[in-house]
Design a protein around this motif. Structure first.
Motif, PDB file in Angstrom:
ATOM      1  N   THR A  51       0.831  -1.207   0.000  1.00 45.96           N
ATOM      2  CA  THR A  51       0.000   0.000   0.000  1.00 45.96           C
ATOM      3  C   THR A  51       0.862   1.252   0.000  1.00 45.96           C
ATOM      4  OG1 THR A  51      -1.725  -1.155   1.257  1.00 45.96           O
ATOM      5  CG2 THR A  51      -1.823   1.247   1.212  1.00 45.96           C
ATOM      6  N   VAL A  52       0.558   2.160  -0.915  1.00 45.42           N
ATOM      7  CA  VAL A  52       1.233   3.455  -0.949  1.00 45.42           C
ATOM      8  C   VAL A  52       0.729   4.293   0.220  1.00 45.42           C
ATOM      9  CG1 VAL A  52       1.570   5.582  -2.269  1.00 45.42           C
ATOM     10  CG2 VAL A  52       1.441   3.383  -3.456  1.00 45.42           C
ATOM     11  N   SER A  53       1.654   4.736   1.079  1.00 44.63           N
ATOM     12  CA  SER A  53       1.255   5.584   2.204  1.00 44.63           C
ATOM     13  C   SER A  53       1.664   7.034   1.997  1.00 44.63           C
ATOM     14  CB  SER A  53       1.856   5.072   3.513  1.00 44.63           C
ATOM     15  OG  SER A  53       3.272   5.069   3.466  1.00 44.63           O
ATOM     16  N   SER A  54       2.611   7.281   1.073  1.00 43.76           N
ATOM     17  CA  SER A  54       3.058   8.655   0.828  1.00 43.76           C
ATOM     18  C   SER A  54       3.694   8.744  -0.546  1.00 43.76           C
ATOM     19  CB  SER A  54       4.074   9.070   1.898  1.00 43.76           C
ATOM     20  OG  SER A  54       4.607  10.347   1.634  1.00 43.76           O
ATOM     21  N   ASN A  55       3.483   9.859  -1.204  1.00 40.66           N
ATOM     22  CA  ASN A  55       4.107  10.146  -2.502  1.00 40.66           C
ATOM     23  C   ASN A  55       4.453  11.632  -2.511  1.00 40.66           C
ATOM     24  OD1 ASN A  55       4.811  10.700  -5.161  1.00 40.66           O
ATOM     25  ND2 ASN A  55       3.215   9.401  -6.053  1.00 40.66           N
ATOM     26  N   VAL A  56       5.742  11.940  -2.392  1.00 40.54           N
ATOM     27  CA  VAL A  56       6.198  13.323  -2.286  1.00 40.54           C
ATOM     28  C   VAL A  56       7.156  13.630  -3.433  1.00 40.54           C
ATOM     29  CG1 VAL A  56       7.394  15.014  -0.841  1.00 40.54           C
ATOM     30  CG2 VAL A  56       6.016  13.222   0.229  1.00 40.54           C
ATOM     31  N   GLN A  57       6.913  14.720  -4.130  1.00 41.76           N
ATOM     32  CA  GLN A  57       7.825  15.132  -5.186  1.00 41.76           C
ATOM     33  C   GLN A  57       9.046  15.786  -4.553  1.00 41.76           C
ATOM     34  OE1 GLN A  57       6.026  17.166  -8.454  1.00 41.76           O
ATOM     35  NE2 GLN A  57       7.963  17.634  -9.452  1.00 41.76           N
ATOM     36  N   VAL A  58      10.239  15.251  -4.863  1.00 40.06           N
ATOM     37  CA  VAL A  58      11.480  15.741  -4.245  1.00 40.06           C
ATOM     38  C   VAL A  58      12.424  16.368  -5.261  1.00 40.06           C
ATOM     39  CG1 VAL A  58      11.346  14.116  -2.326  1.00 40.06           C
ATOM     40  CG2 VAL A  58      12.579  13.456  -4.415  1.00 40.06           C
ATOM     41  N   GLY A  59      12.006  16.479  -6.499  1.00 35.96           N
ATOM     42  CA  GLY A  59      12.818  17.070  -7.552  1.00 35.96           C
ATOM     43  C   GLY A  59      12.002  17.141  -8.822  1.00 35.96           C
ATOM     44  N   LYS A  60      12.621  17.619  -9.880  1.00 37.23           N
ATOM     45  CA  LYS A  60      11.913  17.740 -11.154  1.00 37.23           C
ATOM     46  C   LYS A  60      11.579  16.351 -11.692  1.00 37.23           C
ATOM     47  CE  LYS A  60      14.124  19.587 -14.653  1.00 37.23           C
ATOM     48  NZ  LYS A  60      14.788  20.647 -15.436  1.00 37.23           N
ATOM     49  N   ASN A  61      10.300  15.993 -11.669  1.00 35.22           N
ATOM     50  CA  ASN A  61       9.816  14.685 -12.094  1.00 35.22           C
ATOM     51  C   ASN A  61      10.354  13.548 -11.238  1.00 35.22           C
ATOM     52  OD1 ASN A  61       8.370  15.807 -14.284  1.00 35.22           O
ATOM     53  ND2 ASN A  61      10.183  15.719 -15.603  1.00 35.22           N
ATOM     54  N   VAL A  62      10.792  13.833 -10.022  1.00 35.60           N
ATOM     55  CA  VAL A  62      11.340  12.821  -9.117  1.00 35.60           C
ATOM     56  C   VAL A  62      10.446  12.722  -7.887  1.00 35.60           C
ATOM     57  CG1 VAL A  62      13.322  12.084  -7.753  1.00 35.60           C
ATOM     58  CG2 VAL A  62      13.677  13.284  -9.921  1.00 35.60           C
ATOM     59  N   HIS A  63      10.074  11.488  -7.535  1.00 33.58           N
ATOM     60  CA  HIS A  63       9.159  11.262  -6.423  1.00 33.58           C
ATOM     61  C   HIS A  63       9.759  10.299  -5.402  1.00 33.58           C
ATOM     62  CE1 HIS A  63       5.316  12.935  -8.263  1.00 33.58           C
ATOM     63  NE2 HIS A  63       6.194  12.999  -9.264  1.00 33.58           N
ATOM     64  N   LEU A  64       9.511  10.578  -4.127  1.00 31.08           N
ATOM     65  CA  LEU A  64       9.803   9.647  -3.043  1.00 31.08           C
ATOM     66  C   LEU A  64       8.495   8.975  -2.671  1.00 31.08           C
ATOM     67  CD1 LEU A  64      11.627   8.510  -0.738  1.00 31.08           C
ATOM     68  CD2 LEU A  64      10.805  10.409   0.643  1.00 31.08           C
ATOM     69  N   VAL A  65       8.425   7.667  -2.915  1.00 32.85           N
ATOM     70  CA  VAL A  65       7.192   6.916  -2.683  1.00 32.85           C
ATOM     71  C   VAL A  65       7.430   5.922  -1.550  1.00 32.85           C
ATOM     72  CG1 VAL A  65       5.468   5.381  -3.693  1.00 32.85           C
ATOM     73  CG2 VAL A  65       6.502   7.183  -5.093  1.00 32.85           C
ATOM     74  N   THR A  66       6.573   5.979  -0.547  1.00 32.67           N
ATOM     75  CA  THR A  66       6.664   5.067   0.595  1.00 32.67           C
ATOM     76  C   THR A  66       5.599   3.995   0.467  1.00 32.67           C
ATOM     77  OG1 THR A  66       7.449   6.869   2.010  1.00 32.67           O
ATOM     78  CG2 THR A  66       6.636   4.883   3.101  1.00 32.67           C
ATOM     79  N   LEU A  67       6.024   2.736   0.614  1.00 31.40           N
ATOM     80  CA  LEU A  67       5.123   1.591   0.537  1.00 31.40           C
ATOM     81  C   LEU A  67       5.114   0.880   1.884  1.00 31.40           C
ATOM     82  CD1 LEU A  67       6.259   0.104  -2.911  1.00 31.40           C
ATOM     83  CD2 LEU A  67       4.346   1.642  -2.475  1.00 31.40           C
ATOM     84  N   ASP A  68       3.936   0.658   2.432  1.00 31.48           N
ATOM     85  CA  ASP A  68       3.813   0.000   3.729  1.00 31.48           C
ATOM     86  C   ASP A  68       3.762  -1.512   3.575  1.00 31.48           C
ATOM     87  OD1 ASP A  68       3.806   2.419   5.000  1.00 31.48           O
ATOM     88  OD2 ASP A  68       1.626   2.483   5.324  1.00 31.48           O
ATOM     89  N   PHE A  69       4.463  -2.208   4.478  1.00 28.09           N
ATOM     90  CA  PHE A  69       4.413  -3.660   4.522  1.00 28.09           C
ATOM     91  C   PHE A  69       3.125  -4.103   5.213  1.00 28.09           C
ATOM     92  CE2 PHE A  69       9.314  -3.574   4.755  1.00 28.09           C
ATOM     93  CZ  PHE A  69       9.387  -3.508   3.372  1.00 28.09           C
ATOM     94  N   PRO A  70       2.722  -5.365   5.037  1.00 25.10           N
ATOM     95  CA  PRO A  70       1.493  -5.843   5.700  1.00 25.10           C
ATOM     96  C   PRO A  70       1.520  -5.689   7.218  1.00 25.10           C
ATOM     97  CG  PRO A  70       2.165  -7.373   3.985  1.00 25.10           C
ATOM     98  CD  PRO A  70       3.271  -6.364   4.111  1.00 25.10           C
ATOM     99  N   ASN A  71       2.713  -5.834   7.835  1.00 31.56           N
ATOM    100  CA  ASN A  71       2.851  -5.693   9.281  1.00 31.56           C
ATOM    101  C   ASN A  71       3.956  -4.695   9.596  1.00 31.56           C
ATOM    102  OD1 ASN A  71       0.973  -7.956  10.140  1.00 31.56           O
ATOM    103  ND2 ASN A  71       2.437  -9.110   8.895  1.00 31.56           N
TER     104      ASN A  71
END
Length: 302
Positions: A51-71
């Protein structure tokens, strides 16, 4: 737009974006109790929906995407340097496709993983799919797969040539070595981007260098400084003089790691060898490094 970015504004933009990403990389090691109860969250044989919990743009067309584990106690189970496969929809809607990505979160981070992904609007498939994801969306992930095992003091010196999002495996290696007790590896990175405004994660990289006690040195290189007349870094494409000046020579106790777009591979070390139905092979060392006497013994292509 580019001409409107002043020196002070560039600094504020770079600081804001890289601090957002960098703050999450240096997660505290898990306690023993957490380590004992953790399990590997993803599989090497099938895609696990995360599950995607966060998607933050950190540069030009660059994203930091956080994915949560089941536990929350799950771990990534990665051996550095490692990568995973992410599944996404094809741009033309004809089905799914998977591409390799390098986690930027530490392997001891529990409950989640983080990816830094550069989108290529109008061209990318999985990259665009990841960068367009929203909190609550699911992304299929499979892995992790070891590309080259990195151990403390395996090499005396490590040089890195990274282009754009090719910084991610290099950062993974640098963080692994810099956090390993007793490691004395000297690491030098040349990080290449098109312009100063394209450099992302700069604050995080600079912080790693500052805390390394001189073990980690970074040189930023841009194709063209353009209107950024304050630029004091390297300018132009990487050449033999830069390699000779900043990176370790080809010896038995050194390694140069390269990651970037295909034209960069071609110019620096030659591309990897791809055969249908088989994992990519390193291929011969050509280009600048080949001409300087480097071989597969002291060059690794991510």
């Amino acid at each position: 737009m580019l001409r409107q970015i002043s020196r002070s504004n560039f600094g504020r933009v770079a600081a804001a974006t890289s601090l957002v990403a960098g703050a999450t990389f240096l997660a505290a090691p898990p306690t023993q109790a957490q380590s004992d109860s953790s399990r590997v969250a993803i599989s090497k044989s099938e895609f696990t929906p995360l599950t995607v919990s966060s998607n933050v743009q950190v540069g030009k067309n660059v994203h930091l995407v956080t994915l949560d584990f089941p536990n929350k106690t799950d771990s990534l189970g990665m051996t550095t340097a490692g990568m995973l496969m992410v599944q996404g929809e094809k741009r033309d809607g004809s089905g799914t496709i998977a591409r390799p990505y390098t986690p930027v979160s530490r392997n001891d981070t529990l409950g989640k993983l983080e990816l830094v992904v550069k989108d290529y609007p109008g061209v990318g498939n999985v990259s665009s799919h990841i960068c367009a994801s929203k909190p609550g969306d699911k992304l299929g992930v499979k892995g992790c797969f070891t590309k080259i095992e990195v151990k403390p003091n395996k090499w005396k010196k490590v040089g890195m040539l990274a282009g754009g999002s090719g910084i991610t495996p290099c950062l993974q290696v640098a963080e692994e070595l810099l956090s390993s007790p007793g490691d004395e590896t000297e690491i030098t990175l040349i990080f290449c981007n098109q312009s100063p405004s394209d450099i992302f994660l700069k604050d995080h990289i600079d912080a790693l260098a500052a805390k390394s006690g001189g073990r980690f040195t970074v040189h930023y290189c841009v194709d063209k400084a353009g209107v950024f007349d304050f630029w004091k870094g390297l300018t132009g494409y990487v050449n033999a003089d830069m390699v000779k000046k900043y990176l370790p020579p080809p010896t038995d106790d050194s390694m140069v790691m390269v990651c970037g777009p295909p034209p960069m591979y071609k110019a620096i070390c030659g591309g990897k060898k791809f055969e249908k139905g088989k994992p990519p092979k390193q291929g011969d060392i050509t280009g600048i490094l080949g001409g300087m006497g480097f071989t597969n013994a002291n060059v690794f292509k991510f």
